[in-house]
Enzyme design. Structure first.
Site, PDB file in Angstrom:
ATOM      1  N   HIS A 128       0.836  -1.199   0.000  1.00 41.91           N
ATOM      2  CA  HIS A 128       0.000   0.000   0.000  1.00 41.91           C
ATOM      3  C   HIS A 128       0.871   1.248   0.000  1.00 41.91           C
ATOM      4  CE1 HIS A 128      -3.119  -2.753   1.993  1.00 41.91           C
ATOM      5  NE2 HIS A 128      -3.702  -2.345   0.885  1.00 41.91           N
ATOM      6  N   CYS A 152      -1.654   0.728   9.626  1.00 39.99           N
ATOM      7  CA  CYS A 152      -2.442  -0.381   9.094  1.00 39.99           C
ATOM      8  C   CYS A 152      -3.439  -0.926  10.115  1.00 39.99           C
ATOM      9  CB  CYS A 152      -1.523  -1.511   8.637  1.00 39.99           C
ATOM     10  SG  CYS A 152      -0.499  -1.113   7.211  1.00 39.99           S
TER      11      CYS A 152
END
Length: 281
Positions: free
Chosen positions: A179, A273
Site C-alpha cells: 500500500h 495499518c
C-alpha cells in the site's frame, strides 16, 4: 430519543485522534503469504499470543492518550482482520467502506458495515470499486490515493468524480510494496515520511516541494518505518526498532510513543495499518 454515540469525522491524517477502530489479531497467521513482508518472514514462525499481547499494549497506550478504542469482533475466517485501515477510510463525516482485493480479506468489510449500521454511523459502500484504505492518505483538501495491486485506477477515478471539491492525486508506485502508506505518510501540514524512489517521479518531486520530507532507509522501510500513526499535537506512534526515523521525528519536535509490535509487522502492517480513524479533531 435515540442518540448516536459514534459520529464519523476526519479531515487529515494528523488532527487529534478521538475514536479509532481496531481488531485484535486473535486468528492472525501468515500461511497465505499475500505480500513481500510475509514471504520474508514465513520461515521464522508466527506467535499469535505474542501478537495479541503487543496489540493489547498498543490499545492501552492509545487509551492512555485519551483515544477511544472500538474493537471489531475477530472472525476466524479473516487472518488479516487486524489491519482495519484497509477496509475503509473516514473522509468528512462519512466512512467509505472498501471492496477488498484478495480472497483472504473479502468479507472483512461486512463486519465493519454491520457495526456502522448498528451504531447509525453514516457510511458509503464502495461496492464494485476495489480500493483499500492503506492507499488513501488525507491532508485537508488533498487526497493521495496509491494506484497499486490493491487499488485500481477506476476506483480512483470514481473518488475523483464523487468528490470534485477535493484534489484527488493518483500516486502510482512500484508493485514491490503493498500500500501507499508503506512508502509514504503525512505527519502534519509541513512534514511527511517517504521511502524515496518507489513512487511516480513527478509526484515525488511535488511531495519534496510541499513537505519537509523525512527519508526512510531501505532497512527501516522493511520494518515499516513509514507506517506510523499520528494522533495529534505532534504525537506519533512508532516502533522502537526504527531508530533513525524516531530520531528525525524528535528532531522535528514530535513526541514519539514507542510500542513494540514486531510480531504483527511480520504480516506486513504496523500502526497505521492497524487503525481506522473514525473521529479526529
Amino acid at each position: 430519543m435515540l442518540t448516536n454515540k459514534y459520529k464519523a469525522g476526519c479531515k487529515t491524517e494528523y488532527d487529534t485522534l478521538r475514536k479509532v477502530i481496531l481488531c485484535e489479531p486473535t486468528y492472525m497467521n501468515i500461511d497465505s503469504e499475500i505480500n513481500e513482508t510475509q514471504r520474508r518472514y514465513s520461515d521464522k514462525g508466527f506467535n499469535v499470543k505474542l501478537a495479541i499481547n503487543q496489540h493489547r499494549s498498543f490499545v492501552n497506550k492509545l487509551k492512555e492518550q485519551g483515544v477511544e478504542v472500538i474493537l471489531l469482533s475477530a472472525k476466524q475466517l479473516f487472518p488479516e482482520q487486524v489491519f482495519t485501515r484497509d477496509i475503509g477510510f473516514t473522509l468528512g463525516q462519512t466512512v467509505y467502506v472498501a471492496e477488498m482485493a484478495t480472497d483472504v480479506r473479502r468479507g472483512e468489510d461486512e463486519v465493519l458495515k454491520q457495526w456502522l449500521a448498528e451504531q447509525h454511523v453514516q457510511f458509503q459502500n464502495l461496492q464494485h470499486y476495489r480500493i483499500e484504505g492503506g492507499d488513501v492518505i488525507i491532508d485537508g483538501s488533498t487526497i493521495y490515493i496509491g494506484q497499486s495491486d490493491r487499488t485500481e485506477h477506476k476506483a480512483i477515478k470514481y473518488i475523483q468524480d464523487l468528490l470534485p471539491h477535493y484534489e484527488v492525486i493518483s500516486v502510482p508506485f512500484t508493485d514491490t510494496y503493498l500500500h501507499l502508506d508503506c512508502v509514504f505518510n503525512v505527519l502534519s501540514p509541513t512534514e511527511a515520511l517517504l521511502y524515496p524512489g518507489e513512487i511516480d517521479e513527478e509526484i515525488e518531486k511535488h511531495l519534496y516541494s510541499r513537505y519537509n520530507i523525512i527519508e526512510v532507509s531501505k532497512e527501516e522501510q522493511f520494518t515499516l518505518g513509514t507506517n506510523v500513526l499520528s494522533i495529534g499535537d505532534k504525537k506519533v506512534f512508532s516502533q522502537p526498532i526504527n531508530k533513525n526515523v524516531n530520531k528525525h521525528l524528535r528532531d522535528y519536535g514530535y513526541d514519539v510513543i514507542e510500542v513494540d509490535i514486531s510480531e504483527i509487522i511480520k504480516s506486513g502492517g504496523a500502526f497505521r495499518c492497524c487503525t481506522m480513524p473514525l473521529l479526529r479533531g
